[in-house]
Design an enzyme around this catalytic site. Structure first.
Site, PDB file in Angstrom:
ATOM      1  N   HIS A 244       0.835  -1.198   0.000  1.00 38.68           N
ATOM      2  CA  HIS A 244       0.000   0.000   0.000  1.00 38.68           C
ATOM      3  C   HIS A 244       0.875   1.255   0.000  1.00 38.68           C
ATOM      4  CE1 HIS A 244      -2.512   3.152   1.948  1.00 38.68           C
ATOM      5  NE2 HIS A 244      -3.325   2.745   1.001  1.00 38.68           N
ATOM      6  N   HIS A 245       1.890   1.269   0.859  1.00 37.84           N
ATOM      7  CA  HIS A 245       2.842   2.375   0.801  1.00 37.84           C
ATOM      8  C   HIS A 245       4.209   1.913   1.282  1.00 37.84           C
ATOM      9  CE1 HIS A 245       2.039   3.266   5.227  1.00 37.84           C
ATOM     10  NE2 HIS A 245       3.352   3.317   5.162  1.00 37.84           N
TER      11      HIS A 245
ATOM     12  N   GLN B 155       9.982   1.028   5.379  1.00 40.06           N
ATOM     13  CA  GLN B 155       8.746   0.495   5.963  1.00 40.06           C
ATOM     14  C   GLN B 155       7.776   0.197   4.820  1.00 40.06           C
ATOM     15  OE1 GLN B 155       5.600   3.134   7.449  1.00 40.06           O
ATOM     16  NE2 GLN B 155       5.736   2.089   9.423  1.00 40.06           N
TER      17      GLN B 155
ATOM     18  N   HIS C 156       3.918  -1.133   3.967  1.00 37.97           N
ATOM     19  CA  HIS C 156       2.573  -1.386   4.500  1.00 37.97           C
ATOM     20  C   HIS C 156       1.889  -2.406   3.596  1.00 37.97           C
ATOM     21  CE1 HIS C 156      -1.764   0.362   5.138  1.00 37.97           C
ATOM     22  NE2 HIS C 156      -1.650  -0.870   5.586  1.00 37.97           N
TER      23      HIS C 156
ATOM     24  N   HIS D  91       0.435  13.988   5.916  1.00 33.52           N
ATOM     25  CA  HIS D  91      -0.008  12.737   6.530  1.00 33.52           C
ATOM     26  C   HIS D  91      -1.064  13.001   7.594  1.00 33.52           C
ATOM     27  CE1 HIS D  91      -0.008   8.693   8.166  1.00 33.52           C
ATOM     28  NE2 HIS D  91       0.204   9.187   9.375  1.00 33.52           N
TER      29      HIS D  91
ATOM     30  N   HIS E 152      -4.715  10.567   9.245  1.00 37.70           N
ATOM     31  CA  HIS E 152      -5.502   9.363   9.058  1.00 37.70           C
ATOM     32  C   HIS E 152      -6.824   9.787   8.430  1.00 37.70           C
ATOM     33  CE1 HIS E 152      -2.859   7.530  12.469  1.00 37.70           C
ATOM     34  NE2 HIS E 152      -2.186   7.833  11.385  1.00 37.70           N
TER      35      HIS E 152
ATOM     36  N   MET F   6      -3.414  11.838  13.147  1.00 42.96           N
ATOM     37  CA  MET F   6      -2.101  12.462  13.070  1.00 42.96           C
ATOM     38  C   MET F   6      -2.214  13.678  12.173  1.00 42.96           C
ATOM     39  SD  MET F   6       0.845   9.636  12.768  1.00 42.96           S
ATOM     40  CE  MET F   6       1.209   8.561  14.125  1.00 42.96           C
TER      41      MET F   6
HETATM   42 CU    CU Z   1      -0.088   8.120  11.087  1.00 47.21          CU
HETATM   43 CU    CU Z   2      -0.280   2.425   3.580  1.00 43.88          CU
END
Ligand code: CU
Ligand code: CU
Length: 330
Positions: free
Chosen positions: A69-70, A144, A146, A211, A213, A282
């Protein structure tokens, strides 16, 4: 519930010395990961193995929407874990999985690249590089990934880093604008932060990333000089959260103020707080910039406690806020 398989335990990843005459390519990829649950955030690290500093000038992503996803790339002084792969999900409350849970970095995270959906490779402007290795505070690179859904085959998502030992005349850095705070149930709220630049510096912003949510509607960043607001960038944070080109060419220097706002809407029957899980919120605005020479911003995080404790007008005396600030133009 959260379990996953490491199909290939170790690829023996190392800082590559494949020199095509100009750039060295270093691969930082997952070693064949096969998630069998939803929403797994995994990290893998590579040591920047160079006594001499290196300059990262570009990133090539290897991923597809079908699996990842990312992806976010960070520079760290120390990675969050010594494991080959660990669970680094900020948004994960459930700890039931076979991976150790740890932060992305245990010290000194600096975001350098973000990939989502069809984001292309990113090459920094000419002569601009992130300085890593040597005496710098970036001794490890961590990616990272996702994973949204279980996968049927091992996954090798990741990045190729393009670097050179050749000193670059301009250094890249990232400034983070971030708030705490809360949004009441069934309300809209502005999460705001602002900081006065009191360092001798001339920053040339060239990219930004937002960024939030799911409650985020519009995130924007501005330079304020002599009461005049100039847009750095504004985005719907529900779009892919990668780095986009700044919307105005401008310079930020000593005496300027930088400000960021996340406009949010909460239709839920509960108050929502800034926090670390997916149920929390966030508010982040990342600004990537370059400077001539060697000195990046020392204090690169601009934090405010956010609503209800902090608003621009009451807490920082800022006015002249652009009227269209919560509207998405272009
Ligand atoms: Cu976040
Ligand atoms: Cu993601």
């Amino acid at each position: 519930m959260y379990t996953a398989l490491v199909a290939v335990a170790l690829l023996g990843a190392c800082w590559a010395r494949i020199d095509d005459g100009q750039l060295e390519d270093t691969e930082l990829r997952m070693p064949g990961i096969q998630p069998n649950s939803d929403d797994l955030y995994l990290c893998t690290a590579i040591k920047v193995d160079s006594q001499e500093p290196h300059y990262i000038v570009g990133f090539t992503p290897h991923g597809s929407m079908k699996t990842a996803h990312h992806m976010l790339l960070y520079g760290c002084l120390l990675p969050g874990s010594q494991k080959k792969v660990w669970n680094c999900g900020e948004m994960q409350a459930d700890k039931k999985n076979s991976f150790e849970s740890a932060p992305v970095c245990s010290d000194g995270p600096q975001i350098m690249y973000a990939w989502a959906r069809d984001a292309p490779e990113l090459n920094l402007p000419d002569g601009v590089g992130f300085k890593v290795g040597g005496e710098t505070s970036v001794q490890y690179m961590v990616v990272q990934v996702h994973y949204m859904h279980p996968l049927e085959a091992p996954d090798f998502s990741g990045l190729t880093l393009h670097s050179t030992p050749q000193p670059q005349p301009r250094l890249a850095g990232v400034m983070l604008m971030v708030t705490g705070g809360k949004i009441g149930k069934h309300t809209t709220e502005d999460f705001e932060t602002a900081c006065y630049i009191d360092e001798n510096i001339k920053m040339h912003p060239f990219a930004y990333r937002t960024h939030t949510h799911k409650h985020g509607k519009v995130v924007s960043g501005y330079r304020i000089r002599d009461g005049e607001w100039t847009l750095i960038g504004k985005k719907d944070p529900q779009l892919p959260q990668m780095f986009y080109n700044v919307q105005n060419d401008l310079i930020i220097e000593k005496g300027d103020t930088v400000a960021a706002r996340c406009h949010m809407k909460n239709d839920e029957d509960r108050d929502v707080y800034i926090g670390a899980t997916g149920a929390d919120e966030m508010c982040n605005f990342y600004m990537m910039y370059w400077v001539d020479g060697d000195d990046l911003l020392q204090d690169s995080t601009c934090f405010s406690p956010g609503p209800p404790y902090y608003h621009w007008k009451e807490s920082a005396g800022l006015d002249n806020v652009p009227e269209d600030i919560n509207e998405l133009g272009n």
